[in-house]
Design an enzyme around this catalytic site. Sequence first.
Site, PDB file in Angstrom:
ATOM      1  N   LYS A 236       0.841  -1.206   0.000  1.00 39.20           N
ATOM      2  CA  LYS A 236       0.000   0.000   0.000  1.00 39.20           C
ATOM      3  C   LYS A 236       0.874   1.254   0.000  1.00 39.20           C
ATOM      4  CE  LYS A 236      -0.347  -0.206   5.017  1.00 39.20           C
ATOM      5  NZ  LYS A 236      -1.077  -0.844   6.112  1.00 39.20           N
TER       6      LYS A 236
ATOM      7  N   ARG B  57     -11.330   0.268  14.827  1.00 40.87           N
ATOM      8  CA  ARG B  57     -11.220   1.000  13.564  1.00 40.87           C
ATOM      9  C   ARG B  57     -12.158   0.272  12.610  1.00 40.87           C
ATOM     10  NH1 ARG B  57      -5.341   1.644  10.824  1.00 40.87           N
ATOM     11  NH2 ARG B  57      -5.870  -0.483  10.284  1.00 40.87           N
TER      12      ARG B  57
ATOM     13  N   HIS C 261      -6.821  -7.243  12.778  1.00 44.50           N
ATOM     14  CA  HIS C 261      -5.598  -6.436  12.802  1.00 44.50           C
ATOM     15  C   HIS C 261      -5.304  -6.070  14.253  1.00 44.50           C
ATOM     16  CE1 HIS C 261      -2.524  -4.111  10.843  1.00 44.50           C
ATOM     17  NE2 HIS C 261      -3.006  -2.944  11.186  1.00 44.50           N
TER      18      HIS C 261
ATOM     19  N   ARG D 129       0.911 -10.952   7.077  1.00 40.95           N
ATOM     20  CA  ARG D 129       0.812  -9.769   6.208  1.00 40.95           C
ATOM     21  C   ARG D 129       1.927  -8.766   6.479  1.00 40.95           C
ATOM     22  NH1 ARG D 129      -4.566  -9.564   8.636  1.00 40.95           N
ATOM     23  NH2 ARG D 129      -3.894  -7.635   9.659  1.00 40.95           N
TER      24      ARG D 129
ATOM     25  N   TYR E  77      16.918  30.305   7.514  1.00 39.36           N
ATOM     26  CA  TYR E  77      15.719  30.998   8.005  1.00 39.36           C
ATOM     27  C   TYR E  77      15.727  31.070   9.532  1.00 39.36           C
ATOM     28  CZ  TYR E  77      13.426  30.428   3.448  1.00 39.36           C
ATOM     29  OH  TYR E  77      13.093  30.464   2.126  1.00 39.36           O
TER      30      TYR E  77
ATOM     31  N   CYS F 285      14.917  23.585   4.724  1.00 37.41           N
ATOM     32  CA  CYS F 285      14.102  24.424   3.850  1.00 37.41           C
ATOM     33  C   CYS F 285      13.270  23.555   2.915  1.00 37.41           C
ATOM     34  CB  CYS F 285      14.991  25.348   3.019  1.00 37.41           C
ATOM     35  SG  CYS F 285      16.213  26.235   3.989  1.00 37.41           S
ATOM     36  N   MET F 286      12.491  24.201   2.047  1.00 32.32           N
ATOM     37  CA  MET F 286      11.637  23.431   1.138  1.00 32.32           C
ATOM     38  C   MET F 286      12.478  22.556   0.213  1.00 32.32           C
ATOM     39  SD  MET F 286       8.802  24.760  -1.602  1.00 32.32           S
ATOM     40  CE  MET F 286       7.735  25.555  -0.429  1.00 32.32           C
ATOM     41  N   ASP F 287      13.552  23.138  -0.323  1.00 31.10           N
ATOM     42  CA  ASP F 287      14.305  22.452  -1.368  1.00 31.10           C
ATOM     43  C   ASP F 287      15.738  22.122  -0.981  1.00 31.10           C
ATOM     44  OD1 ASP F 287      12.072  22.949  -3.104  1.00 31.10           O
ATOM     45  OD2 ASP F 287      12.786  25.019  -3.214  1.00 31.10           O
TER      46      ASP F 287
HETATM   47  C1  PLP Z   1      -0.315  -1.850   6.660  1.00 32.35           C
HETATM   48  C2  PLP Z   1      -0.952  -3.118   7.074  1.00 32.35           C
HETATM   49  C3  PLP Z   1      -0.170  -4.266   7.304  1.00 32.35           C
HETATM   50  C4  PLP Z   1       1.332  -4.264   7.261  1.00 32.35           C
HETATM   51  O1  PLP Z   1       1.827  -3.563   8.376  1.00 32.35           O
HETATM   52  P1  PLP Z   1       3.387  -3.515   8.743  1.00 32.35           P
HETATM   53  O2  PLP Z   1       3.401  -3.003  10.126  1.00 32.35           O
HETATM   54  O3  PLP Z   1       4.003  -2.548   7.786  1.00 32.35           O
HETATM   55  O4  PLP Z   1       3.910  -4.886   8.583  1.00 32.35           O
HETATM   56  C5  PLP Z   1      -0.829  -5.437   7.608  1.00 32.35           C
HETATM   57  N1  PLP Z   1      -2.177  -5.483   7.704  1.00 32.35           N
HETATM   58  C6  PLP Z   1      -2.955  -4.403   7.502  1.00 32.35           C
HETATM   59  C7  PLP Z   1      -4.423  -4.515   7.622  1.00 32.35           C
HETATM   60  C8  PLP Z   1      -2.367  -3.177   7.191  1.00 32.35           C
HETATM   61  O5  PLP Z   1      -3.143  -2.108   7.006  1.00 32.35           O
END
Ligand code: PLP
Length: 378
Positions: free
Chosen positions: A41, A139, A168, A224, A267, A314-316
Amino acid sequence: MIRPTVARVDLAAIKSNFQNIVAHVARERPSTAPKLIAVVKANAYGHGAGQVALALEDAGADLLACADIEEGAVLRSAGVRADILIFGALSVSDLDGLFECRLTPTISTPGAAHAVQAAAAKYKRRLRYHLKIDTGMNRLGFRFDNLRRTLPDLLASPNLELDAVYTHFATADDPESPLFNEQRIRFERACADVTVMGGQPRYRHACNSAALLRDSRAWYDRVRPGLLLYGIVPPPLASTIPLTPVMTLGSRVVAVKGVRPGEGVGYGVTFTASQPTTIAIVPAGYADGLDLRLEGRGAVLIRGMRAPIVGSVCMDMLTADVTGLDVSPGDEVVIIGSQKRPSGEVDRIDVREMAAVVGTIPWEVVCRIGSRIQRLYT
Ligand SMILES: *Cc1c(COP(=O)(O)O)cnc(C)c1O
């Protein structure tokens, strides 16, 4: 044309990290090793979704996960053929992409259940989905203690087929937290409830990187990992899995300036030289994702030495104190990664260190690496 500040992404490292995680879980549970869901993601944690996903597929990943349908569409345009799980809530999404891009939705609210069922009926398709259970994070997900009321409708949806059940963890990276174990037990009870209600998921999953490192009882049928794939161990945990950092961020000195005692830099002139000082100007700033709080706390590597970041980011660009080092425009600067000194010693600034310095988490550091920074794949 390419800017001097670039992110190098080591695709061989991402493959070996994937394979080393596979080997790790297989070593601990040889006969029932969980498979992986490779999390890509947020543009693969800033590393570049398409390239990273294809490398993971090449390494053997058969299921990837991303945040929303739009990210899934990007993966498909890059040529990804593996299954893709969407983590996010879908109640207010444009759902056509699920069918056009062959994506697997998560259903985590009754609203999403209705919307996805209606879309599948419109397409005259039977769609496999993952059911998310909320076991204490509060959540997304169906509450673990209310399934008998909320699930029957979903399980009866004519166009939806339950493929997997997942949850999760809220506190996987906190070894002291009793909630972790509680969530694991609630999840197992919820899975039993799903079965009693006639649901027949093919598999279960629960572990992000931290949970994977922490407790093999929560591995179930798939794990995951996100952060671990990128070669970063979630703090404060340690890992015995051999991992290689995937991203390095480098630049080059564009100017060098002498500053006299009593003069300030940048700055707000927040840094004042107390002795004759040499400042290197590096063309990377907060528009590239570097945190303002690096000022006075962080450093970059130049000639293998730590040059403290002084004056405001700074920005850049940023300014680093290179007093006593023999620095010229064009010299290589390492912002994240390692560099060798002329003497041969190697110093490294990794993402975990940078995150600790500015008071954030490694996930944020990599995700914020700016969109104008070119990723070079090796
Ligand atoms: C982002 C995410 C993960 C992976 O998390 P890490 O801490 O980067 O391993 C696994 N499951 C779900 C639902 C997530 O949103």
